[in-house]
Design an enzyme around this catalytic site. Structure first.
Site, PDB file in Angstrom:
ATOM      1  N   HIS A  88       0.841  -1.129   0.034  1.00  0.00           N
ATOM      2  CA  HIS A  88      -0.084  -0.101  -0.108  1.00  0.00           C
ATOM      3  C   HIS A  88       0.801   1.302   0.078  1.00  0.00           C
ATOM      4  O   HIS A  88       1.973   1.133   0.417  1.00  0.00           O
ATOM      5  CB  HIS A  88      -0.921   0.020   1.206  1.00  0.00           C
ATOM      6  CG  HIS A  88      -0.164  -0.077   2.617  1.00  0.00           C
ATOM      7  ND1 HIS A  88       0.285   1.381   3.052  1.00  0.00           N
ATOM      8  CD2 HIS A  88       0.211  -1.061   3.147  1.00  0.00           C
ATOM      9  CE1 HIS A  88       0.887   0.995   4.193  1.00  0.00           C
ATOM     10  NE2 HIS A  88       0.606  -0.364   4.478  1.00  0.00           N
ATOM     11  N   GLU A 192      -2.358  -7.436   7.233  1.00  0.00           N
ATOM     12  CA  GLU A 192      -0.817  -7.182   7.804  1.00  0.00           C
ATOM     13  C   GLU A 192      -0.918  -8.057   9.075  1.00  0.00           C
ATOM     14  O   GLU A 192      -1.896  -8.786   9.550  1.00  0.00           O
ATOM     15  CB  GLU A 192      -0.959  -5.738   8.363  1.00  0.00           C
ATOM     16  CG  GLU A 192       0.511  -5.392   8.765  1.00  0.00           C
ATOM     17  CD  GLU A 192       1.765  -5.580   8.168  1.00  0.00           C
ATOM     18  OE1 GLU A 192       1.853  -6.758   7.776  1.00  0.00           O
ATOM     19  OE2 GLU A 192       2.382  -4.590   7.902  1.00  0.00           O
TER      20      GLU A 192
END
Length: 303
Positions: A88, A192
């Site tokens: 990201h 994550e």
């Protein structure tokens, strides 16, 4: 909660020699994927003698044929895929970590919902993060025009907000082939590494669906975050097991036909993916993309 339960498992390995990122001499810090053709090495392939006898094809066109050859000539239980691992763009939490310093961030601030200026629960992209995703979009556009690069056949993203933002900015408004539209699927296990950090506590399914109506959620995706815990961090072994299950799910259900796969996730998740794939450690910068050529051998589960 959605749990991957594929009918088969795979033994994974990175096929070396095709990308700069798997070369031990390549330095990860500061590596610019946009200046290096995504890291694809300038080299010949065994498939060149039939596909590009006159030397007029691009590197990516020739590499595509090489991957086709590998899939065609290997055993039936083996499949090759190219995973585009995108991190990201810069998130608010990345900025705050730099502001407070890594030690103080980990000691105190990361466990808070925010400070007096902002909230970083399920952190959003910064203006720079958006620009990084748009730069990826521009690079894909250029590669499609100049290299005729094979575009992804599947798009998977972490359920954290910054990854949905990144995928949207990266792949929207590209002139994609009709049979390869941008139809992203949100995968819970691509998120994550779980920790006490509130930036990794995801939003509800309803709020994500409202913000990103064109994104599909995998079957069984829960309304609330059932994985995040305020009291402990996921270990490397646990993260490896999680992403291995994710890979088994994708390699099972996408078969041999879907070769070009996009993942939009995080530094920790990418690190776990690289460990499972047998790739050397390679830290991907915010907003960057690294491809990996993967060989996976199917092994049926015992019943």
């Amino acid at each position: 909660m959605c749990r991957s339960n594929p009918t088969a498992t795979f033994v994974y390995e990175t096929v070396l020699g095709y990308f700069l990122q798997d070369d031990p001499e390549t330095v990860a810090a500061g590596f610019d994927y946009t200046a290096t053709n995504f890291g694809l090495k300038d080299r010949t392939y065994e498939s060149d003698k039939e596909f590009d006898a006159y030397g007029v094809k691009t590197q990516w066109e020739r590499f595509e044929q090489e991957v086709f050859r590998l899939n065609r000539e290997d055993a039936p239980e083996v499949r090759y895929k190219v995973l585009f691992l995108a991190r990201h763009g810069q998130g608010l939490h990345n900025v705050k970590e730099k502001l407070y310093g890594r030690e103080e961030w980990d000691r105190y601030w990361a466990a808070q919902d925010g400070d007096s200026e902002s909230n970083w629960v399920d952190a959003r992209l910064t203006d720079l993060g958006i620009q990084q995703a748009l730069a990826a979009n521009a690079f894909w556009k250029r590669q499609m025009a100049e290299q005729n690069i094979p575009t992804p056949q599947r798009y998977y993203t972490s359920p954290l907000y910054r990854c949905l933002e990144t995928a949207s900015h990266t792949f929207s408004n590209l002139a994609l082939p009709p049979d390869r539209p941008f139809m992203p699927v949100v995968k819970e296990l691509l998120r994550e590494v779980h920790s006490v950090h509130t930036c990794d506590r995801r939003s509800t399914r309803m709020s994500l669906s409202h913000a990103f109506p064109d994104f599909a959620f995998e079957p069984g995706f829960a309304e609330d975050d059932e994985l995040w815990r305020a009291e402990r961090r996921e270990s490397d072994d646990e993260a490896n097991t999680r992403v291995k299950s994710l890979l088994d799910d994708i390699f099972t259900n996408d078969g041999k036909e879907k070769i070009w796969i996009s993942f939009t996730s995080h530094s920790g998740a990418t690190g776990a993916l690289l460990r499972v794939l047998g790739h050397r450690p390679f830290r991907v910068e915010t907003g960057a993309v690294m491809p990996v050529l993967v060989r996976a051998q199917r092994v049926e589960k015992a019943r």
